[in-house]
Design a protein around this motif. Structure first.
Motif, PDB file in Angstrom:
ATOM      1  N   PRO A  64       0.767  -1.253   0.000  1.00 50.96           N
ATOM      2  CA  PRO A  64       0.000   0.000   0.000  1.00 50.96           C
ATOM      3  C   PRO A  64       0.795   1.298   0.000  1.00 50.96           C
ATOM      4  O   PRO A  64       0.219   2.358  -0.206  1.00 50.96           O
ATOM      5  CB  PRO A  64      -0.760  -0.106   1.320  1.00 50.96           C
ATOM      6  N   ILE A  65       2.121   1.279   0.221  1.00 52.00           N
ATOM      7  CA  ILE A  65       2.830   2.527   0.498  1.00 52.00           C
ATOM      8  C   ILE A  65       2.850   3.448  -0.722  1.00 52.00           C
ATOM      9  O   ILE A  65       2.528   4.634  -0.640  1.00 52.00           O
ATOM     10  CB  ILE A  65       4.260   2.229   0.988  1.00 52.00           C
ATOM     11  N   GLY A  66       3.247   2.915  -1.870  1.00 49.95           N
ATOM     12  CA  GLY A  66       3.261   3.725  -3.073  1.00 49.95           C
ATOM     13  C   GLY A  66       1.884   4.256  -3.435  1.00 49.95           C
ATOM     14  O   GLY A  66       1.738   5.379  -3.953  1.00 49.95           O
ATOM     15  N   LEU A 113     -12.682  13.786   7.029  1.00 42.76           N
ATOM     16  CA  LEU A 113     -13.913  13.041   7.290  1.00 42.76           C
ATOM     17  C   LEU A 113     -13.798  11.591   6.805  1.00 42.76           C
ATOM     18  O   LEU A 113     -14.177  10.657   7.513  1.00 42.76           O
ATOM     19  CB  LEU A 113     -15.094  13.734   6.596  1.00 42.76           C
ATOM     20  N   VAL A 114     -13.269  11.411   5.608  1.00 41.21           N
ATOM     21  CA  VAL A 114     -13.139  10.062   5.053  1.00 41.21           C
ATOM     22  C   VAL A 114     -12.156   9.237   5.866  1.00 41.21           C
ATOM     23  O   VAL A 114     -12.408   8.068   6.197  1.00 41.21           O
ATOM     24  CB  VAL A 114     -12.711  10.116   3.570  1.00 41.21           C
ATOM     25  N   MET A 115     -11.015   9.842   6.220  1.00 42.31           N
ATOM     26  CA  MET A 115     -10.034   9.118   7.020  1.00 42.31           C
ATOM     27  C   MET A 115     -10.585   8.796   8.396  1.00 42.31           C
ATOM     28  O   MET A 115     -10.265   7.759   8.988  1.00 42.31           O
ATOM     29  CB  MET A 115      -8.741   9.922   7.139  1.00 42.31           C
ATOM     30  N   GLY A 116     -11.418   9.681   8.931  1.00 43.26           N
ATOM     31  CA  GLY A 116     -12.059   9.397  10.213  1.00 43.26           C
ATOM     32  C   GLY A 116     -12.946   8.170  10.125  1.00 43.26           C
ATOM     33  O   GLY A 116     -12.942   7.302  11.006  1.00 43.26           O
ATOM     34  N   LEU A 117     -13.714   8.069   9.028  1.00 42.77           N
ATOM     35  CA  LEU A 117     -14.551   6.889   8.811  1.00 42.77           C
ATOM     36  C   LEU A 117     -13.695   5.648   8.615  1.00 42.77           C
ATOM     37  O   LEU A 117     -13.993   4.578   9.172  1.00 42.77           O
ATOM     38  CB  LEU A 117     -15.434   7.107   7.581  1.00 42.77           C
ATOM     39  N   TRP A 118     -12.618   5.776   7.834  1.00 47.32           N
ATOM     40  CA  TRP A 118     -11.741   4.641   7.542  1.00 47.32           C
ATOM     41  C   TRP A 118     -11.080   4.086   8.808  1.00 47.32           C
ATOM     42  O   TRP A 118     -10.747   2.922   8.875  1.00 47.32           O
ATOM     43  CB  TRP A 118     -10.656   5.073   6.550  1.00 47.32           C
ATOM     44  N   GLY A 119     -10.935   4.936   9.806  1.00 44.45           N
ATOM     45  CA  GLY A 119     -10.258   4.506  11.020  1.00 44.45           C
ATOM     46  C   GLY A 119     -11.168   3.901  12.064  1.00 44.45           C
ATOM     47  O   GLY A 119     -10.680   3.422  13.101  1.00 44.45           O
ATOM     48  N   TYR A 138       1.449 -12.198   1.546  1.00 47.21           N
ATOM     49  CA  TYR A 138       1.132 -10.832   1.132  1.00 47.21           C
ATOM     50  C   TYR A 138      -0.370 -10.624   1.226  1.00 47.21           C
ATOM     51  O   TYR A 138      -1.158 -11.476   0.808  1.00 47.21           O
ATOM     52  CB  TYR A 138       1.578 -10.567  -0.305  1.00 47.21           C
ATOM     53  N   LYS A 139      -0.740  -9.495   1.824  1.00 43.56           N
ATOM     54  CA  LYS A 139      -2.152  -9.158   1.922  1.00 43.56           C
ATOM     55  C   LYS A 139      -2.302  -7.653   1.827  1.00 43.56           C
ATOM     56  O   LYS A 139      -1.713  -6.905   2.607  1.00 43.56           O
ATOM     57  CB  LYS A 139      -2.734  -9.660   3.253  1.00 43.56           C
ATOM     58  N   TRP A 140      -3.053  -7.224   0.831  1.00 42.36           N
ATOM     59  CA  TRP A 140      -3.348  -5.808   0.699  1.00 42.36           C
ATOM     60  C   TRP A 140      -4.846  -5.619   0.822  1.00 42.36           C
ATOM     61  O   TRP A 140      -5.610  -5.999  -0.051  1.00 42.36           O
ATOM     62  CB  TRP A 140      -2.867  -5.265  -0.648  1.00 42.36           C
ATOM     63  N   GLN A 141      -5.257  -5.058   1.940  1.00 36.73           N
ATOM     64  CA  GLN A 141      -6.678  -4.789   2.167  1.00 36.73           C
ATOM     65  C   GLN A 141      -6.992  -3.441   1.529  1.00 36.73           C
ATOM     66  O   GLN A 141      -7.013  -2.404   2.174  1.00 36.73           O
ATOM     67  CB  GLN A 141      -6.976  -4.786   3.663  1.00 36.73           C
ATOM     68  N   TRP A 142      -7.222  -3.496   0.225  1.00 36.46           N
ATOM     69  CA  TRP A 142      -7.271  -2.275  -0.560  1.00 36.46           C
ATOM     70  C   TRP A 142      -8.414  -1.352  -0.173  1.00 36.46           C
ATOM     71  O   TRP A 142      -8.317  -0.131  -0.301  1.00 36.46           O
ATOM     72  CB  TRP A 142      -7.332  -2.590  -2.048  1.00 36.46           C
ATOM     73  N   LEU A 143      -9.507  -1.895   0.334  1.00 38.92           N
ATOM     74  CA  LEU A 143     -10.630  -1.028   0.687  1.00 38.92           C
ATOM     75  C   LEU A 143     -10.292  -0.139   1.879  1.00 38.92           C
ATOM     76  O   LEU A 143     -10.571   1.055   1.880  1.00 38.92           O
ATOM     77  CB  LEU A 143     -11.871  -1.867   1.005  1.00 38.92           C
ATOM     78  N   THR A 144      -9.669  -0.723   2.904  1.00 44.60           N
ATOM     79  CA  THR A 144      -9.356   0.051   4.116  1.00 44.60           C
ATOM     80  C   THR A 144      -7.994   0.726   4.047  1.00 44.60           C
ATOM     81  O   THR A 144      -7.594   1.393   5.001  1.00 44.60           O
ATOM     82  CB  THR A 144      -9.400  -0.864   5.355  1.00 44.60           C
ATOM     83  N   ALA A 145      -7.265   0.561   2.948  1.00 46.53           N
ATOM     84  CA  ALA A 145      -5.949   1.190   2.816  1.00 46.53           C
ATOM     85  C   ALA A 145      -6.080   2.710   2.829  1.00 46.53           C
ATOM     86  O   ALA A 145      -7.007   3.266   2.214  1.00 46.53           O
ATOM     87  CB  ALA A 145      -5.288   0.738   1.515  1.00 46.53           C
ATOM     88  N   PRO A 146      -5.178   3.414   3.533  1.00 45.22           N
ATOM     89  CA  PRO A 146      -5.236   4.880   3.535  1.00 45.22           C
ATOM     90  C   PRO A 146      -5.216   5.478   2.138  1.00 45.22           C
ATOM     91  O   PRO A 146      -5.869   6.484   1.878  1.00 45.22           O
ATOM     92  CB  PRO A 146      -3.985   5.270   4.333  1.00 45.22           C
ATOM     93  N   GLY A 147      -4.474   4.847   1.222  1.00 43.48           N
ATOM     94  CA  GLY A 147      -4.426   5.358  -0.138  1.00 43.48           C
ATOM     95  C   GLY A 147      -5.783   5.330  -0.814  1.00 43.48           C
ATOM     96  O   GLY A 147      -6.124   6.234  -1.586  1.00 43.48           O
ATOM     97  N   THR A 148      -6.577   4.299  -0.531  1.00 46.20           N
ATOM     98  CA  THR A 148      -7.918   4.210  -1.105  1.00 46.20           C
ATOM     99  C   THR A 148      -8.810   5.305  -0.541  1.00 46.20           C
ATOM    100  O   THR A 148      -9.612   5.910  -1.264  1.00 46.20           O
ATOM    101  CB  THR A 148      -8.522   2.828  -0.828  1.00 46.20           C
ATOM    102  N   ALA A 149      -8.668   5.570   0.764  1.00 45.41           N
ATOM    103  CA  ALA A 149      -9.429   6.662   1.369  1.00 45.41           C
ATOM    104  C   ALA A 149      -9.045   7.993   0.723  1.00 45.41           C
ATOM    105  O   ALA A 149      -9.913   8.849   0.469  1.00 45.41           O
ATOM    106  CB  ALA A 149      -9.166   6.707   2.873  1.00 45.41           C
TER     107      ALA A 149
END
Length: 553
Positions: free
Chosen positions: A79-81, A308-314, A359-370
């Motif tokens: 997820p970093i990139g 707001l979105v990051m608050g929901l994501w967290g 390897y596991k990328w939880q793309w929905l909850t990834a900060p980049g997706t938010a």
């Protein structure tokens, strides 16, 4: 196939092995500081050198060495990139829409003084970005904002790297501290209390230190009241939240408090003289420009949406929902040619134990997706068409392509250092050479880990258990050494190739990584010296200041 790590692979000598396997670290320093290689070239060559040494020195299977590198590179990009790409995309949308001119004006209207602007953006706002996104986004966004305000590229990059230190162990949403807790088994609340003390102290220093880096000591004294307001409000809030609520919220909460306190303070106080860069053609770009509250709100709306979105994501509810649904992540449970192949050995573990690889990328909850979702919502609010948005995204990717290559190669290097045993060899050698002076070197090990991987989280994963085990052998409180790993690692962010690559990409200095490295190396060493003094005081003078946890031997 089974391959056991051997930390003293050369003639049974730990120190000889450490000396040889440290060659990639020395090479990377040389490539950046002396040879002035571009970051992505230096990163790829160092990774190649590390693969060769892993195979020749440790007798690691070539397939496993290549696989470990690939796992790191994939993890580096996702997820970093993904976080870095989407963070810069969000910022570029505000530029494309013309709203960033209003943002610049609103900041300039608070103060035309460049020192005050740097405190607002590089320290307070950057800390918020660290809390919600981390992993390059704070430096990328803050540095780009300073460039937009008219800061020269090189100073903008350097002061953002220096300023982005107090929130790092707690961003994004406490991940580095939680990683240390996961690796060591020390409760996350305990780790948060320990590193919270360290970071509250640094928050008092960093705002003023950043301004000194920017304008020199004499000119920095003119804004010391503002620097103290920014630092004290941040440090006090961060300490309270980390002490009573854990590692997830200190950076987010403290940054908002710091920003609000500083904005209120400068409404009533301004430095006697206004300092600007020689390059500034106009001392106050906001002169004669007036915007309504609605216009300013719209201009800042992408970042408010992000909050707001990051608050929901967290929220635990959202995370638990995604965790229970397999549709929301990409996973390789058994990474090929690596999982079940590598076994850790004593003294890292009591008996040989498999070093799993997945390897596991939880793309929905990834900060980049938010951040990407925030960008899409912002396009609607700012009136940007899908076609224009697509062009901005493509432009952003081209802007960051070399930075992403550097990122992937450096994270690949970190993973290979871990799976080959290089990181453990170096750490064990430190323990043998230092003995009871180990507290001096605990933060140094953390810094080396961050230099290798670009991530305080990765440094915790690399050396956290080693710090805990060594503390047990030497009779120290393991919370001291593990928190020192995080503490020292933060100062490694200033010289990490990943951080420098992100800063260069954000300010348009790709290819000039060595110019930034040469400047930040000095500041990193100064801050590391302060860290060492603090750790020594905690070890031998005021050990009761830190919480305790059972040692592991």
């Amino acid at each position: 196939m089974q391959w056991n790590q051997n930390y003293a692979a050369l003639q049974g000598s730990l120190l000889l092995t450490a000396l040889v396997v440290a060659i990639p670290i020395f090479f990377l320093f040389w490539a950046l500081a002396v040879k002035r290689m571009k970051g992505h070239v230096a990163g790829l060559l160092t990774l190649l050198l590390t693969i060769i040494i892993s195979v020749l020195v440790y007798r690691m299977p070539l397939s496993a060495a290549l696989s470990a590198s690939a796992l790191g590179m994939v993890t580096g990009l996702f997820p970093i990139g993904w976080i870095i790409l989407t963070a810069v995309f969000l910022f570029n949308l505000t530029v494309e829409s013309g709203q960033f001119e209003i943002i610049k004006s609103s900041i300039s209207s608070l103060s035309p003084d460049r020192r005050i602007q740097a405190l607002l953006i590089a320290f307070s706002f950057s800390a918020f970005m660290e809390g919600v996104a981390g992993q390059g986004a704070p430096v990328a966004v803050a540095a780009a904002m300073l460039i937009g305000l008219g800061f020269p590229p090189l100073p903008a990059a350097v002061i953002c790297l220096v300023a982005n230190t107090p929130p790092v162990p707690f961003g994004p949403v406490g991940v580095p501290t939680m990683m240390m807790s996961t690796v060591t088994g020390i409760p996350a609340t305990t780790m948060a209390r320990a590193i919270g003390i360290d970071m509250a102290f640094m928050a008092l220093i960093i705002p003023f230190f950043m301004v000194v880096v920017m304008v020199g000591f004499k000119r920095a004294l003119e804004v010391i009241p503002a620097a103290l307001v920014a630092g004290i409000s941040y440090g006090a809030t961060s300490l309270a939240i980390s002490t009573y609520f854990g590692p997830e919220l200190p950076a987010i909460t403290a940054s908002v408090v710091s920003l609000l306190c500083l904005v209120i303070f400068i409404r009533f106080w301004q430095p006697k003289t206004t300092w600007t860069f020689e390059e500034d053609k106009v001392a106050n770009p906001a002169t004669g420009v007036r915007h309504t509250a609605g216009q300013i709100f719209k201009a800042w709306s992408p970042f408010l949406i992000l909050m707001l979105v990051m608050g929901l994501w967290g929220t635990p509810f959202f995370k638990n929902y995604a965790e229970k649904t397999h549709h929301w992540f990409l996973a390789v449970p058994h990474w090929p040619w690596l999982d079940g192949v590598v076994f850790k050995a004593a003294p890292i573990v009591a008996k040989p134990a498999v070093y799993g690889a997945s390897y596991k990328w939880q793309w929905l909850t990834a900060p980049g997706t938010a951040m990407f979702l925030s960008s899409l919502i912002s396009m609607v609010v700012l009136g940007i068409s899908p076609a224009t948005g697509a062009k901005v995204f493509a432009k952003t990717f081209m802007q960051l392509r070399f930075a992403l290559v550097t990122l992937a190669s450096v994270i690949g290097l970190g993973f290979l250092a871990n799976y080959s045993g290089m990181s453990f060899t170096l750490g064990l050698a430190f323990a043998v050479l230092t003995g009871m002076a180990f507290p001096i070197f605990s933060p140094v090990i953390g810094l080396v880990g961050v230099f290798l991987t670009g991530s305080v989280t990765s440094s915790a994963a690399l050396f956290g258990k080693l710090q805990q085990v060594t503390a047990g052998h030497l009779g120290f409180n393991p919370v001291l050494t593990t928190s020192a790993n995080l503490f020292g690692g933060v100062m490694g962010k200033l010289i990490s190739p990943q951080s420098i690559a992100v800063a260069c990409a954000a300010v348009g200095l790709v290819g000039r990584e060595t110019d930034i490295f040469r400047k930040t190396l000095k500041y990193s060493m100064i801050l590391l010296g302060i860290v060492v003094v603090v750790v020594l005081l905690q070890a031998f003078v005021i050990p009761g200041i830190l919480p305790t946890a059972p040692a592991v031997s």
